[in-house]
Design a protein around this motif. Structure first.
Motif, PDB file in Angstrom:
ATOM      1  N   GLY A 143     -11.486  17.889   1.300  1.00 37.64           N
ATOM      2  CA  GLY A 143     -10.572  18.915   1.772  1.00 37.64           C
ATOM      3  C   GLY A 143      -9.271  19.029   0.999  1.00 37.64           C
ATOM      4  N   ARG A 144      -8.979  18.032   0.165  1.00 35.62           N
ATOM      5  CA  ARG A 144      -7.730  18.046  -0.601  1.00 35.62           C
ATOM      6  C   ARG A 144      -7.820  17.011  -1.710  1.00 35.62           C
ATOM      7  NH1 ARG A 144      -6.500  13.899   3.052  1.00 35.62           N
ATOM      8  NH2 ARG A 144      -5.183  12.279   2.109  1.00 35.62           N
ATOM      9  N   LEU A 145      -6.847  17.036  -2.604  1.00 40.23           N
ATOM     10  CA  LEU A 145      -6.679  15.976  -3.596  1.00 40.23           C
ATOM     11  C   LEU A 145      -5.187  15.699  -3.690  1.00 40.23           C
ATOM     12  CD1 LEU A 145      -8.084  14.197  -5.805  1.00 40.23           C
ATOM     13  CD2 LEU A 145      -7.438  15.988  -7.438  1.00 40.23           C
ATOM     14  N   ASP A 146      -4.814  14.429  -3.636  1.00 40.92           N
ATOM     15  CA  ASP A 146      -3.397  14.068  -3.677  1.00 40.92           C
ATOM     16  C   ASP A 146      -2.901  13.753  -5.082  1.00 40.92           C
ATOM     17  OD1 ASP A 146      -2.897  14.102  -0.770  1.00 40.92           O
ATOM     18  OD2 ASP A 146      -4.311  12.429  -0.740  1.00 40.92           O
ATOM     19  N   VAL A 147      -3.776  13.164  -5.907  1.00 38.28           N
ATOM     20  CA  VAL A 147      -3.345  12.733  -7.238  1.00 38.28           C
ATOM     21  C   VAL A 147      -4.441  12.995  -8.263  1.00 38.28           C
ATOM     22  CG1 VAL A 147      -2.434  10.843  -8.638  1.00 38.28           C
ATOM     23  CG2 VAL A 147      -2.022  10.852  -6.163  1.00 38.28           C
TER      24      VAL A 147
ATOM     25  N   GLN B 106       0.811  -1.221   0.000  1.00 35.39           N
ATOM     26  CA  GLN B 106       0.000   0.000   0.000  1.00 35.39           C
ATOM     27  C   GLN B 106       0.847   1.275   0.000  1.00 35.39           C
ATOM     28  OE1 GLN B 106      -3.145  -0.562   3.032  1.00 35.39           O
ATOM     29  NE2 GLN B 106      -4.420  -1.128   1.290  1.00 35.39           N
ATOM     30  N   ARG B 107       1.482   1.484  -1.118  1.00 35.34           N
ATOM     31  CA  ARG B 107       2.334   2.655  -1.296  1.00 35.34           C
ATOM     32  C   ARG B 107       1.543   3.959  -1.367  1.00 35.34           C
ATOM     33  NH1 ARG B 107       5.256   0.723  -6.635  1.00 35.34           N
ATOM     34  NH2 ARG B 107       3.208  -0.240  -6.893  1.00 35.34           N
ATOM     35  N   LEU B 108       0.221   3.863  -1.592  1.00 37.06           N
ATOM     36  CA  LEU B 108      -0.616   5.059  -1.691  1.00 37.06           C
ATOM     37  C   LEU B 108      -1.664   5.110  -0.575  1.00 37.06           C
ATOM     38  CD1 LEU B 108      -1.213   5.036  -5.559  1.00 37.06           C
ATOM     39  CD2 LEU B 108       0.411   6.450  -4.286  1.00 37.06           C
ATOM     40  N   LYS B 109      -1.348   4.527   0.535  1.00 39.55           N
ATOM     41  CA  LYS B 109      -2.306   4.431   1.636  1.00 39.55           C
ATOM     42  C   LYS B 109      -2.832   5.799   2.046  1.00 39.55           C
ATOM     43  CE  LYS B 109      -2.890   2.612   6.321  1.00 39.55           C
ATOM     44  NZ  LYS B 109      -4.205   2.017   5.995  1.00 39.55           N
ATOM     45  N   ASP B 110      -4.175   5.892   2.101  1.00 37.90           N
ATOM     46  CA  ASP B 110      -4.904   7.076   2.549  1.00 37.90           C
ATOM     47  C   ASP B 110      -4.798   8.273   1.609  1.00 37.90           C
ATOM     48  OD1 ASP B 110      -5.752   5.713   4.834  1.00 37.90           O
ATOM     49  OD2 ASP B 110      -3.969   6.322   5.960  1.00 37.90           O
ATOM     50  N   ARG B 111      -4.256   8.068   0.417  1.00 37.12           N
ATOM     51  CA  ARG B 111      -4.210   9.171  -0.538  1.00 37.12           C
ATOM     52  C   ARG B 111      -5.492   9.195  -1.366  1.00 37.12           C
ATOM     53  NH1 ARG B 111       0.224  12.019  -1.061  1.00 37.12           N
ATOM     54  NH2 ARG B 111       0.434  12.184  -3.318  1.00 37.12           N
ATOM     55  N   ILE B 112      -5.872  10.369  -1.809  1.00 35.87           N
ATOM     56  CA  ILE B 112      -7.104  10.558  -2.577  1.00 35.87           C
ATOM     57  C   ILE B 112      -6.703  10.837  -4.020  1.00 35.87           C
ATOM     58  CG2 ILE B 112      -9.201  11.927  -2.829  1.00 35.87           C
ATOM     59  CD1 ILE B 112      -8.816  12.625   0.209  1.00 35.87           C
ATOM     60  N   ALA B 113      -7.195  10.002  -4.931  1.00 39.15           N
ATOM     61  CA  ALA B 113      -6.762  10.082  -6.323  1.00 39.15           C
ATOM     62  C   ALA B 113      -7.958  10.122  -7.259  1.00 39.15           C
ATOM     63  CB  ALA B 113      -5.870   8.894  -6.666  1.00 39.15           C
TER      64      ALA B 113
ATOM     65  N   ARG C  45      -7.449  23.720 -13.579  1.00 38.73           N
ATOM     66  CA  ARG C  45      -7.923  24.988 -13.012  1.00 38.73           C
ATOM     67  C   ARG C  45      -8.772  24.770 -11.766  1.00 38.73           C
ATOM     68  NH1 ARG C  45     -11.522  29.208 -16.479  1.00 38.73           N
ATOM     69  NH2 ARG C  45     -12.964  27.455 -16.358  1.00 38.73           N
ATOM     70  N   THR C  46      -9.660  23.789 -11.806  1.00 38.34           N
ATOM     71  CA  THR C  46     -10.561  23.596 -10.669  1.00 38.34           C
ATOM     72  C   THR C  46      -9.936  22.779  -9.539  1.00 38.34           C
ATOM     73  OG1 THR C  46     -12.840  23.024 -10.059  1.00 38.34           O
ATOM     74  CG2 THR C  46     -11.711  21.490 -11.530  1.00 38.34           C
ATOM     75  N   LEU C  47      -8.924  21.939  -9.869  1.00 36.54           N
ATOM     76  CA  LEU C  47      -8.355  21.047  -8.861  1.00 36.54           C
ATOM     77  C   LEU C  47      -7.025  21.530  -8.288  1.00 36.54           C
ATOM     78  CD1 LEU C  47      -9.128  17.613 -10.572  1.00 36.54           C
ATOM     79  CD2 LEU C  47     -10.411  18.735  -8.733  1.00 36.54           C
ATOM     80  N   ASP C  48      -6.413  22.517  -8.922  1.00 35.77           N
ATOM     81  CA  ASP C  48      -5.129  23.015  -8.423  1.00 35.77           C
ATOM     82  C   ASP C  48      -5.176  23.424  -6.943  1.00 35.77           C
ATOM     83  OD1 ASP C  48      -2.318  24.260  -8.860  1.00 35.77           O
ATOM     84  OD2 ASP C  48      -3.521  25.962  -8.157  1.00 35.77           O
ATOM     85  N   PRO C  49      -6.205  24.141  -6.479  1.00 43.16           N
ATOM     86  CA  PRO C  49      -6.228  24.485  -5.051  1.00 43.16           C
ATOM     87  C   PRO C  49      -6.233  23.259  -4.138  1.00 43.16           C
ATOM     88  CG  PRO C  49      -7.784  25.837  -6.272  1.00 43.16           C
ATOM     89  CD  PRO C  49      -7.337  24.765  -7.207  1.00 43.16           C
ATOM     90  N   LEU C  50      -6.857  22.172  -4.583  1.00 39.02           N
ATOM     91  CA  LEU C  50      -6.897  20.951  -3.773  1.00 39.02           C
ATOM     92  C   LEU C  50      -5.557  20.234  -3.801  1.00 39.02           C
ATOM     93  CD1 LEU C  50      -9.972  21.526  -4.579  1.00 39.02           C
ATOM     94  CD2 LEU C  50     -10.332  19.144  -3.936  1.00 39.02           C
ATOM     95  N   LEU C  51      -4.897  20.213  -4.957  1.00 39.17           N
ATOM     96  CA  LEU C  51      -3.570  19.599  -5.050  1.00 39.17           C
ATOM     97  C   LEU C  51      -2.570  20.363  -4.186  1.00 39.17           C
ATOM     98  CD1 LEU C  51      -3.481  18.852  -8.878  1.00 39.17           C
ATOM     99  CD2 LEU C  51      -3.478  17.134  -7.056  1.00 39.17           C
ATOM    100  N   ARG C  52      -2.744  21.670  -4.079  1.00 35.22           N
ATOM    101  CA  ARG C  52      -1.845  22.472  -3.253  1.00 35.22           C
ATOM    102  C   ARG C  52      -2.080  22.241  -1.760  1.00 35.22           C
ATOM    103  NH1 ARG C  52       1.009  26.381  -6.129  1.00 35.22           N
ATOM    104  NH2 ARG C  52       0.330  26.612  -8.304  1.00 35.22           N
ATOM    105  N   ARG C  53      -3.236  21.706  -1.403  1.00 36.55           N
ATOM    106  CA  ARG C  53      -3.509  21.379  -0.003  1.00 36.55           C
ATOM    107  C   ARG C  53      -2.926  20.019   0.393  1.00 36.55           C
ATOM    108  NH1 ARG C  53      -7.271  24.413   2.703  1.00 36.55           N
ATOM    109  NH2 ARG C  53      -7.799  22.651   4.046  1.00 36.55           N
ATOM    110  N   SER C  54      -2.459  19.255  -0.586  1.00 36.41           N
ATOM    111  CA  SER C  54      -1.781  17.994  -0.316  1.00 36.41           C
ATOM    112  C   SER C  54      -0.316  18.269   0.001  1.00 36.41           C
ATOM    113  CB  SER C  54      -1.869  17.072  -1.535  1.00 36.41           C
ATOM    114  OG  SER C  54      -1.032  15.940  -1.383  1.00 36.41           O
ATOM    115  N   GLU C  55       0.272  17.446   0.842  1.00 37.12           N
ATOM    116  CA  GLU C  55       1.698  17.613   1.131  1.00 37.12           C
ATOM    117  C   GLU C  55       2.562  17.174  -0.041  1.00 37.12           C
ATOM    118  OE1 GLU C  55       1.202  13.307   1.723  1.00 37.12           O
ATOM    119  OE2 GLU C  55      -0.032  15.106   2.039  1.00 37.12           O
ATOM    120  N   ALA C  56       1.948  16.445  -0.993  1.00 34.94           N
ATOM    121  CA  ALA C  56       2.696  15.961  -2.155  1.00 34.94           C
ATOM    122  C   ALA C  56       1.728  15.744  -3.310  1.00 34.94           C
ATOM    123  CB  ALA C  56       3.433  14.668  -1.822  1.00 34.94           C
TER     124      ALA C  56
END
Length: 236
Positions: A84-88, A4-11, A126-137
């Motif tokens: 609250g965020r998007l990781d991938v 589980q290399r992507l555990k708890d990430r939202i993609a 454009r719509t998801l950039d703010p969520l990607l910026r809320r991810s630590e990676a």
């Protein structure tokens, strides 16, 4: 389940109902991600959702026609309210648009190919950039076909032009996020056994091609928080 290399990430994965998108969604779920499955019809996503849940993973369905740009724009705020965020972000969805001479391409075909293959990815950024910026990676990965994009191959104009534009779009986003934790990369699967490939090469033996699952592993690696590269085209 794997390590589980992507555990708890939202993609979020577009074109998740079949081919590379489906394989990527299943792989991400096995690796522990909560997968947001996006495709035009809910009915086509339900079998993928069932398979993910049967294996102990989790997913959410987003039935959305990417050709309808105005419906993409509210996606970011809606996902923010829920997650609250998007990781991938995996921008995989694309259509071929048929193979025919430039002079025989209808304006409707041209516009739909550009809308799905290029403009939808700009709207998603454009719509998801703010969520990607809320991810630590935050990670954004787009799927191309470089050999077609730059060869000027006869009869492939809508698809090839759209992929050349997509690569420029992704590289621009990579440069604009260079000072952030976001990494933006492009995957070039080359010859892969998919429905689109069969449409383009109907007489080809798909057993001789690489599988969507092999491409999905490359996408998983680019989605990892440990990924350092950005603005690169990665051959699968």
């Amino acid at each position: 389940m794997s390590a589980q290399r992507l555990k708890d990430r939202i993609a979020l994965i577009t074109g998740a109902s079949r081919g590379i998108g489906r394989a990527t969604a299943l792989h991400f779920a096995r690796e522990g991600a909560h997968v947001l499955l996006l495709a035009r019809k809910k009915k086509s996503l339900e079998p993928v959702d069932d398979e993910i849940k049967a294996a102990g993973g989790t997913a959410s369905l987003i039935p959305l026609d990417l050709a309808d740009g105005k419906k993409i724009d509210p996606l970011g705020p809606a996902l923010y309210e829920r997650f609250g965020r998007l990781d991938v972000l995996v921008g995989n969805a694309a259509i071929l648009g048929g193979l025919r001479p430039l002079t025989h391409i209808s304006s409707e075909t041209w516009d739909r190919v550009m809308a799905i293959n290029v403009t939808a990815n700009w709207r998603l950024i454009r719509t998801l950039d703010p969520l990607l910026r809320r991810s630590e990676a935050g990670r954004a990965i787009f799927v191309t076909s470089s050999n077609v994009a730059y060869s000027g191959r006869a009869y492939w104009a809508p698809y090839s032009v759209s992929k050349a534009a997509l690569e420029t779009l992704a590289k621009t986003y990579a440069h604009e996020t260079a000072d952030s934790p976001i990494k933006v990369n492009i995957v070039d699967p080359s010859a892969t056994a998919t429905g689109m490939r069969a449409e383009a090469y109907p007489g080809e033996d798909q057993a001789t091609l690489q599988t969507s699952e092999e491409v999905a592993e490359v996408i998983v690696r680019l989605a990892l928080p440990s990924t350092k590269q950005t603005g690169q085209i990665v051959k699968a």
